[in-house]
Design an enzyme around this catalytic site. Structure first.
Site, PDB file in Angstrom:
ATOM      1  N   HIS A  52      -4.247  -5.433   3.625  1.00  0.00           N
ATOM      2  CA  HIS A  52      -4.859  -4.027   4.361  1.00  0.00           C
ATOM      3  C   HIS A  52      -4.659  -4.328   5.670  1.00  0.00           C
ATOM      4  O   HIS A  52      -5.235  -5.383   6.029  1.00  0.00           O
ATOM      5  CB  HIS A  52      -6.324  -4.035   3.506  1.00  0.00           C
ATOM      6  CG  HIS A  52      -7.020  -2.864   3.410  1.00  0.00           C
ATOM      7  ND1 HIS A  52      -7.509  -2.250   4.506  1.00  0.00           N
ATOM      8  CD2 HIS A  52      -7.186  -1.863   2.563  1.00  0.00           C
ATOM      9  CE1 HIS A  52      -7.821  -1.515   4.145  1.00  0.00           C
ATOM     10  NE2 HIS A  52      -7.926  -1.143   3.188  1.00  0.00           N
ATOM     11  N   ASP A  62      -5.884  -0.599  -4.107  1.00  0.00           N
ATOM     12  CA  ASP A  62      -5.303  -0.146  -5.251  1.00  0.00           C
ATOM     13  C   ASP A  62      -4.054  -0.676  -5.740  1.00  0.00           C
ATOM     14  O   ASP A  62      -4.131  -0.132  -6.605  1.00  0.00           O
ATOM     15  CB  ASP A  62      -4.100   0.605  -4.191  1.00  0.00           C
ATOM     16  CG  ASP A  62      -4.757   1.307  -3.125  1.00  0.00           C
ATOM     17  OD1 ASP A  62      -5.762   2.684  -3.561  1.00  0.00           O
ATOM     18  OD2 ASP A  62      -4.354   1.166  -1.561  1.00  0.00           O
TER      19      ASP A  62
HETATM   20  C1  MLT Z   1      -9.475   2.384   1.890  1.00  0.00           C
HETATM   21  O1  MLT Z   1     -10.405   2.752   1.157  1.00  0.00           O
HETATM   22  O2  MLT Z   1      -9.050   0.590   2.083  1.00  0.00           O
HETATM   23  C2  MLT Z   1      -9.328   2.931   2.806  1.00  0.00           C
HETATM   24  O3  MLT Z   1      -9.460   4.154   3.406  1.00  0.00           O
HETATM   25  C3  MLT Z   1      -8.383   3.263   4.278  1.00  0.00           C
HETATM   26  C4  MLT Z   1      -8.754   2.515   5.278  1.00  0.00           C
HETATM   27  O4  MLT Z   1      -9.625   1.791   4.762  1.00  0.00           O
HETATM   28  O5  MLT Z   1      -7.864   2.749   6.219  1.00  0.00           O
END
Ligand code: MLT
Length: 421
Positions: free
Chosen positions: A303, A360
């Protein structure tokens, strides 16, 4: 300029013709800074008191409360109240909030006429965004609202969008199925009502499974805010012109629809299915993921901000187990996901790159088990992210941020004389 031990040479005057502009993209990638220019204000960078995120240590808190505690003990509507108003409501306040949400779940019948115009193959996100935008037409007073003088109307606007989004989301699904719409059943709680609107058929009464409803509530809590990201800053930027809440949220929905933002859990499910269809040899795919030329990418890992476990992933993994057990489903994709996580977390390649499963990685498995099709995954994300968007919009208005106007550094041609052909 010194940023984390690196020295950057900045030109004295920027943006003037002939000046060699600094490479902002390079600087951003190397330093982690979006910009050093305060002129970006609420677009590129902003101060916020809503969500605390420490990606190095895998910590996420809403208004100071750890995500783990909220997911375990709170409900989505309580978390929505917390994010929007900044504190945990007393029981009477929460009851009032829930009651008001219940009484506003209906959507104006005239909106049915707009809805009826969508073809059956319309993407549910397109339907969701268009109908949320049209709320501005039905409630035009929400545009240009003086949020201090018209506090009651503001609160009503907030209640309306929270109450109506699940109804509109369920409509967008029913349209894609060619099924008749289900009206809200307001005796049910927020998530059970949504499941009823999604899955009840006139011929077959649908029993909402409480484990599923609770897991869904938890998923919405986990998606409720994530500080500044593409959709949150879009909502802030659009709202900074004093556009109404509905249009700003619709813009957030559109930003989320882009596959780079809201599409990751769909890619995870497709990847798990690909591994399954190829015989389920997880180790082989882990090796492929390390080979840049293989064309295979491990989805749902890593992430932009987490260099540690995404705290949401752990909670969702447990919820996936609970839902599959409650529904008596044995999904081989969950076994593949767990094997993949185990193999990757014990592989030096992934350890060195600090690649951990993110939010996710398991959520699609839950949606699939509940019967929510892949093209609805981003709609589910939008349902969860709604209170965060509202909170970001409100904070931007309350702190009286100026209208957003990202600074431009001109890199085009110098002045040229027009010569007619
Ligand atoms: C998330 O929930 O991971 C997002 O909205 C994406 C992010 O933080 O860039």
């Amino acid at each position: 300029l010194h940023v984390e031990g690196k020295v950057y040479k900045l030109p004295v005057v920027r943006g003037t013709e002939g000046e060699k502009a600094i490479d902002i993209a390079k600087l951003r990638d190397e330093s982690g800074f979006i910009t050093l220019d305060t002129g970006y204000k609420n677009t590129g960078a902003t101060k916020s008191a809503i969500t605390f995120l420490d990606g190095e240590n895998g910590i996420l808190r809403y208004r100071g409360y750890p995500i783990e505690q909220l997911a375990e003990h709170s409900t989505f509507l309580e978390v929505a109240f917390l994010l929007i108003y900044g504190y945990l409501p007393k029981k009477a306040e929460l009851d009032k909030f829930i009651h008001e949400v219940r009484t506003h779940t209906m959507v104006n019948e005239d909106m049915r006429k707009i809805f009826d115009g969508f073809p059956v193959n319309a993407h549910p996100m397109g339907v969701l965004s268009a109908l949320v935008t049209s709320l501005s037409a039905f409630y035009p007073k929400a545009v240009g609202l003086d949020i201090d003088k018209e506090k009651e109307y503001l609160d009503l606007t907030i209640i309306r969008i929270i109450a109506k989004l699940p109804t509109i989301a369920a409509w967008s699904y029913k349209n894609s199925q060619g099924h008749p719409l289900n009206y809200p059943k307001n005796s049910l709680d927020y998530c059970s009502n949504f499941l009823h609107m999604m899955f009840s058929l006139p011929v077959e009464p649908y029993e909402v499974n409480p484990v599923v409803a609770r897991a869904l509530d938890k998923l919405l809590i986990l998606h409720a805010d994530h500080e500044q990201n593409c959709s949150a800053s879009t909502v802030r930027l659009v709202g900074s012109s004093h556009a109404g809440l509905y249009s700003s949220i619709a813009a957030g929905i559109d930003a989320l629809w882009g596959p780079l933002h809201g599409g990751a859990n769909q890619e995870v499910i497709e990847m798990l299915q690909e591994i399954h269809d190829a015989g389920g040899n997880v180790k082989q795919f882990v090796e492929k993921a390390k080979d840049k030329n293989s064309g295979f990418r491990l989805m749902g890992f890593g992430h932009r901000v987490y260099k540690n476990f995404d705290p949401r992933a752990k909670i969702i993994k447990k919820a996936a187990d609970d839902v599959l057990k409650a529904l008596n489903i044995n999904d081989p994709l969950l076994d593949i996901a767990k094997e993949l996580e185990h193999a990757a977390l014990n592989d030096q390649y992934f350890i060195d790159r600090k690649l951990y499963p993110n939010v996710d990685f398991y959520s699609g498995i839950i949606y699939k088990a509940i019967g929510i099709p892949i093209n609805m995954f981003t709609v589910m994300f939008a349902l969860g992210r709604l209170p965060g968007w509202i909170a970001q919009w409100l904070e931007m208005r309350r702190t009286k941020e100026p209208i957003g106007r990202p600074r431009q550094i001109y890199i085009g041609e110098t002045a040229r004389d027009y010569v007619p052909v």
